[in-house]
Structures are given as structure tokens and as C-alpha cells.
Scaffold this motif. Structure first.
Motif, PDB file in Angstrom:
ATOM      1  N   SER A 211       6.439  -2.393  29.594  1.00  0.00           N
ATOM      2  CA  SER A 211       7.898  -1.744  30.610  1.00  0.00           C
ATOM      3  C   SER A 211       8.369  -3.052  30.526  1.00  0.00           C
ATOM      4  O   SER A 211       8.346  -3.560  31.740  1.00  0.00           O
ATOM      5  CB  SER A 211       7.369  -0.608  31.334  1.00  0.00           C
ATOM      6  N   VAL A 212       9.866  -2.891  30.020  1.00  0.00           N
ATOM      7  CA  VAL A 212       9.828  -4.219  30.667  1.00  0.00           C
ATOM      8  C   VAL A 212      12.344  -3.801  30.785  1.00  0.00           C
ATOM      9  O   VAL A 212      12.109  -2.345  30.303  1.00  0.00           O
ATOM     10  CB  VAL A 212      10.209  -4.980  29.452  1.00  0.00           C
ATOM     11  N   THR A 213      12.766  -4.752  31.969  1.00  0.00           N
ATOM     12  CA  THR A 213      13.409  -4.015  32.880  1.00  0.00           C
ATOM     13  C   THR A 213      14.554  -4.673  32.756  1.00  0.00           C
ATOM     14  O   THR A 213      14.469  -5.962  32.319  1.00  0.00           O
ATOM     15  CB  THR A 213      13.759  -3.696  33.976  1.00  0.00           C
ATOM     16  N   VAL A 214      15.354  -4.243  31.738  1.00  0.00           N
ATOM     17  CA  VAL A 214      16.772  -5.519  31.723  1.00  0.00           C
ATOM     18  C   VAL A 214      17.839  -4.787  32.511  1.00  0.00           C
ATOM     19  O   VAL A 214      18.518  -4.304  32.416  1.00  0.00           O
ATOM     20  CB  VAL A 214      16.679  -5.400  30.022  1.00  0.00           C
ATOM     21  N   ALA A 215      18.689  -6.150  33.339  1.00  0.00           N
ATOM     22  CA  ALA A 215      19.662  -5.884  33.962  1.00  0.00           C
ATOM     23  C   ALA A 215      20.658  -6.907  33.305  1.00  0.00           C
ATOM     24  O   ALA A 215      20.567  -7.503  32.773  1.00  0.00           O
ATOM     25  CB  ALA A 215      19.230  -6.190  35.431  1.00  0.00           C
ATOM     26  N   HIS A 216      22.261  -6.266  33.589  1.00  0.00           N
ATOM     27  CA  HIS A 216      23.655  -6.491  33.275  1.00  0.00           C
ATOM     28  C   HIS A 216      24.027  -6.622  34.666  1.00  0.00           C
ATOM     29  O   HIS A 216      23.656  -6.325  35.508  1.00  0.00           O
ATOM     30  CB  HIS A 216      24.331  -5.160  32.544  1.00  0.00           C
TER      31      HIS A 216
ATOM     32  N   GLN B  19      11.756 -11.070  24.831  1.00  0.00           N
ATOM     33  CA  GLN B  19      13.020 -11.439  23.699  1.00  0.00           C
ATOM     34  C   GLN B  19      13.454  -9.596  23.273  1.00  0.00           C
ATOM     35  O   GLN B  19      14.498  -9.457  22.829  1.00  0.00           O
ATOM     36  CB  GLN B  19      12.539 -11.864  22.719  1.00  0.00           C
ATOM     37  N   ALA B  20      12.558  -8.798  22.589  1.00  0.00           N
ATOM     38  CA  ALA B  20      12.408  -7.623  22.238  1.00  0.00           C
ATOM     39  C   ALA B  20      13.670  -6.710  23.190  1.00  0.00           C
ATOM     40  O   ALA B  20      14.747  -6.174  22.480  1.00  0.00           O
ATOM     41  CB  ALA B  20      11.174  -7.174  21.951  1.00  0.00           C
ATOM     42  N   ALA B  21      13.271  -6.772  24.468  1.00  0.00           N
ATOM     43  CA  ALA B  21      13.899  -5.946  24.819  1.00  0.00           C
ATOM     44  C   ALA B  21      15.484  -6.134  24.880  1.00  0.00           C
ATOM     45  O   ALA B  21      16.234  -5.843  24.830  1.00  0.00           O
ATOM     46  CB  ALA B  21      13.400  -5.757  26.208  1.00  0.00           C
ATOM     47  N   ASP B  22      15.564  -7.864  25.356  1.00  0.00           N
ATOM     48  CA  ASP B  22      17.030  -8.357  25.728  1.00  0.00           C
ATOM     49  C   ASP B  22      17.632  -7.735  23.733  1.00  0.00           C
ATOM     50  O   ASP B  22      18.988  -7.592  24.196  1.00  0.00           O
ATOM     51  CB  ASP B  22      16.619  -9.396  25.054  1.00  0.00           C
TER      52      ASP B  22
ATOM     53  N   ALA C 100      26.734 -14.176  26.608  1.00  0.00           N
ATOM     54  CA  ALA C 100      25.124 -14.716  26.564  1.00  0.00           C
ATOM     55  C   ALA C 100      24.633 -14.678  27.525  1.00  0.00           C
ATOM     56  O   ALA C 100      23.497 -14.390  27.477  1.00  0.00           O
ATOM     57  CB  ALA C 100      25.012 -16.141  26.104  1.00  0.00           C
ATOM     58  N   ASP C 101      25.586 -14.289  28.536  1.00  0.00           N
ATOM     59  CA  ASP C 101      24.684 -14.387  29.976  1.00  0.00           C
ATOM     60  C   ASP C 101      24.692 -13.471  29.901  1.00  0.00           C
ATOM     61  O   ASP C 101      24.622 -13.222  31.938  1.00  0.00           O
ATOM     62  CB  ASP C 101      25.025 -15.927  30.576  1.00  0.00           C
ATOM     63  N   ALA C 102      25.234 -12.062  29.678  1.00  0.00           N
ATOM     64  CA  ALA C 102      25.810 -10.728  30.244  1.00  0.00           C
ATOM     65  C   ALA C 102      24.313 -10.120  31.342  1.00  0.00           C
ATOM     66  O   ALA C 102      23.992  -9.424  31.818  1.00  0.00           O
ATOM     67  CB  ALA C 102      25.996  -9.563  29.946  1.00  0.00           C
ATOM     68  N   LEU C 103      23.444 -10.546  30.063  1.00  0.00           N
ATOM     69  CA  LEU C 103      22.363  -9.493  30.276  1.00  0.00           C
ATOM     70  C   LEU C 103      20.564 -10.525  30.579  1.00  0.00           C
ATOM     71  O   LEU C 103      20.342 -11.723  30.060  1.00  0.00           O
ATOM     72  CB  LEU C 103      21.585  -8.506  28.635  1.00  0.00           C
ATOM     73  N   THR C 104      19.454 -10.135  31.949  1.00  0.00           N
ATOM     74  CA  THR C 104      18.534 -10.741  31.799  1.00  0.00           C
ATOM     75  C   THR C 104      17.299  -9.889  32.394  1.00  0.00           C
ATOM     76  O   THR C 104      17.842  -8.973  32.825  1.00  0.00           O
ATOM     77  CB  THR C 104      18.838 -11.042  33.430  1.00  0.00           C
ATOM     78  N   VAL C 105      16.589 -10.235  31.751  1.00  0.00           N
ATOM     79  CA  VAL C 105      15.133  -9.889  31.856  1.00  0.00           C
ATOM     80  C   VAL C 105      14.598  -9.996  34.041  1.00  0.00           C
ATOM     81  O   VAL C 105      14.459 -10.722  34.078  1.00  0.00           O
ATOM     82  CB  VAL C 105      13.712 -10.017  31.205  1.00  0.00           C
ATOM     83  N   VAL C 106      14.587  -8.667  33.797  1.00  0.00           N
ATOM     84  CA  VAL C 106      14.421  -9.005  35.091  1.00  0.00           C
ATOM     85  C   VAL C 106      12.443  -8.851  35.852  1.00  0.00           C
ATOM     86  O   VAL C 106      12.409  -8.658  37.300  1.00  0.00           O
ATOM     87  CB  VAL C 106      15.161  -7.876  36.350  1.00  0.00           C
ATOM     88  N   GLY C 107      12.027  -7.580  34.924  1.00  0.00           N
ATOM     89  CA  GLY C 107      11.136  -7.350  35.642  1.00  0.00           C
ATOM     90  C   GLY C 107      10.248  -7.243  33.759  1.00  0.00           C
ATOM     91  O   GLY C 107      10.824  -6.395  32.797  1.00  0.00           O
TER      92      GLY C 107
END
Length: 303
Positions: free
Chosen positions: A257-262, A226-229, A241-248
Motif C-alpha cells: 500500500s503506497v501513499t502518493v502526495a501532491h 515507481q508503479a504508484a507514482d 516532474a516534481d508535483a508528486l512524492t511517494v511519502v509512505g
């Protein structure tokens, strides 16, 4: 009178990364009074409420009761009950609904069925819902008085102004951020917002967008996600709303360490930290003061 919400506000406790975690929400209409633990302390059959809560454990599904804003008479025997099922993962966000002859129609939702719902699979009970966004305001004063004092007026205002499909909900977590709100289908939680601001949130949801002001996070993710997004949205200005996904998510408290993908193939690595060295405050009214750890994005790096 000091309350948990006034104490949180006075200490400027951040809202980000405080949303309850749930990929899927199961919302069951139950008029009448609610106790602190509404699924088992209401006019709903307590055995059914307990069975639903047991089945939901570990499934990614969160069960809550809903009712229309206003007076809550007990005399609802024989009327059809509205139920909603909402899945909140990006690109797979949807709401389905149904009308039950009685809550007993849900008795077949065992652990296997709940696991399927948590993964976004559903059976024949549910019909597509294409109405206004669902605005769920926590109002359960038996759980916390701030939810009643601040949530009920907000729910009534939204209902009176025809702002959307407005319901009172039994529990969203984070009483000290009251009034608290969950907006579906995307699953973003909000706190400390007035009626005008919430109407703006709902207008943006109709456009498939998210408002980050007052946002506690998307319930799809655990607190570091949530913080990373939210941090990536703040950096880039991305509102879809749906452009970003937390992938790891790697690491463990107090550092992740959080990876966020567009969806356009961009990606970011976000360092998220948990700080427990904060002034103590009550998590809810009646609770003693205690440190409420803050989960915060401290660095965002483009990959």
C-alpha cells in the motif's frame, strides 16, 4: 536472432516499475573500452572502481561510468575527466559537475561521504550544472549485446541532432528493455524509445515535466513507489516532474500500500501487487528463461 529485448517485447512485458533505484547518481567519465563490470573492468583503476562501489553500498548512490558517443580510443591519458553528481528526489532534484585531473580525485569518497551524497549533501568538488538535461543511454555491449545493438545507434542519433547533453553509460539495468535511457535531473528511466520520442522527452524535461509513455519509473523510488507514482500520473494527467512524492510504503511482496502526495495537499493510496505467475523470459542475453515478476498498480484511491 532472438535476444532478451525481442523476447520481452514479444511477451508485452510492461515497462512501468522496472527502473534501477538510486536517489543519487555518481557518473565518472572513462573513455576507452568497458568490461561487463565497468567500474572494475575498464581503463579506470580497478582498485578505485571497487572502492567507489563498496562505499556506495546502502548509501542511495549508484556509480556508473560515462563516455561520449562514438569511437572510444584508449589514448585519453592526461585529459580532464568530466564527473556528474545528480540528486533525484522531488523538489530537491539537481545536477552538479566537475572536471578531474584524474579519477584519483575521487579517492576521498568513502562510505560517510557517499552517505552524504545520497542524502543530497555535497562538498566543494562540485559546481552547479545548468545546461541541457543529461541523456544517458546504456551502450555496454560487454554487459548485454542489446545495449550495444540498440543503445549505440540511439546515442549517436541524439548526439548528431544536438538533442541535449548526451552520454553513453555503462549500466542502467533492464537490458531487455533496450534501448534504455536515464534522464537527469529528475531521474526518470525509459525503455524501447526511438530518437524522435527521446527528443520529445528531453524537450519536456527542459520545461520541468515528465513524459510517461515509455517511462520505467523514477529512480528515487523502489519498484512499488515507481508503479504508484506512474499510476497517479495516469489517473490525474499530472506531468509536472516534481508535483508528486511517494511519502509512505506499507506491506511487503506481493502486496504493498503506497501513499502518493501532491504538493497541493492531495493524496492517494495505491495498491501495488507483484505477479510472478508470468511467462519466463531471459533477464539478459545469454541468461536462461525465468519468470520476471511484474509490479503493477491495481487500485488508486483518493484520500
Amino acid at each position: 536472432m532472438s535476444t532478451c529485448s525481442t523476447a520481452s517485447y514479444a511477451l508485452a512485458e510492461p515497462l512501468a516499475a522496472t527502473a534501477a533505484t538510486a536517489r543519487t547518481w555518481l557518473l565518472v567519465e572513462q573513455p576507452g573500452p568497458w568490461g561487463a563490470k565497468a567500474p572494475t573492468e575498464s581503463r579506470l583503476d580497478p582498485a578505485l572502481g571497487a572502492a567507489l562501489e563498496r562505499a556506495a553500498v546502502g548509501s542511495g548512490v549508484r556509480v556508473a561510468l560515462i563516455r561520449r558517443p562514438g569511437r572510444h580510443p584508449d589514448g585519453a591519458a592526461g585529459r580532464l575527466r568530466r564527473v556528474y553528481l545528480a540528486h533525484t528526489l522531488p523538489g530537491r532534484s539537481w545536477v552538479r559537475t566537475g572536471l578531474l585531473r584524474g579519477p584519483g580525485d575521487l579517492r576521498d569518497l568513502d562510505a560517510a561521504a557517499m552517505a552524504a551524497l545520497g542524502e543530497g549533501r555535497h562538498g566543494g568538488l562540485w559546481e552547479p550544472y545548468d545546461g541541457d538535461p543529461l541523456a544517458l543511454v546504456c551502450t555496454n555491449g560487454r554487459r548485454d549485446r542489446c545495449c550495444a545493438l540498440l543503445g549505440r545507434p540511439l546515442a549517436a542519433e541524439l548526439r548528431a541532432s544536438d538533442a541535449g547533453e548526451v552520454w553513453e553509460v555503462s549500466h542502467l539495468g533492464g537490458h531487455r528493455f533496450a534501448p534504455t535511457l536515464l534522464v537527469l535531473p529528475y531521474g526518470h528511466a525509459y525503455g524501447r524509445l526511438g530518437g524522435h520520442a527521446v527528443k520529445g522527452v528531453l524537450d519536456e524535461v527542459r520545461r520541468g515535466r515528465v513524459v510517461t509513455d515509455g517511462c520505467r519509473g523514477r529512480s528515487s523510488w523502489e519498484r512499488p513507489g515507481q508503479a504508484a507514482d506512474l499510476a497517479v500520473r495516469e489517473l490525474t494527467g499530472e506531468a509536472d516532474a516534481d508535483a508528486l512524492t511517494v511519502v509512505g510504503t506499507g506491506g511487503a511482496a506481493p502486496v504493498w500500500s503506497v501513499t502518493v502526495a501532491h504538493r497541493d495537499s492531495r493524496a492517494w493510496r495505491v495498491t501495488v501487487t507483484e505477479n510472478s505467475d508470468v511467462p519466463p523470459l531471459p533477464a539478459s542475453c545469454g541468461a536462461g528463461p525465468a519468470p520476471q515478476p511484474r509490479v503493477t498498480a491495481t487500485a488508486v484511491t483518493r484520500l
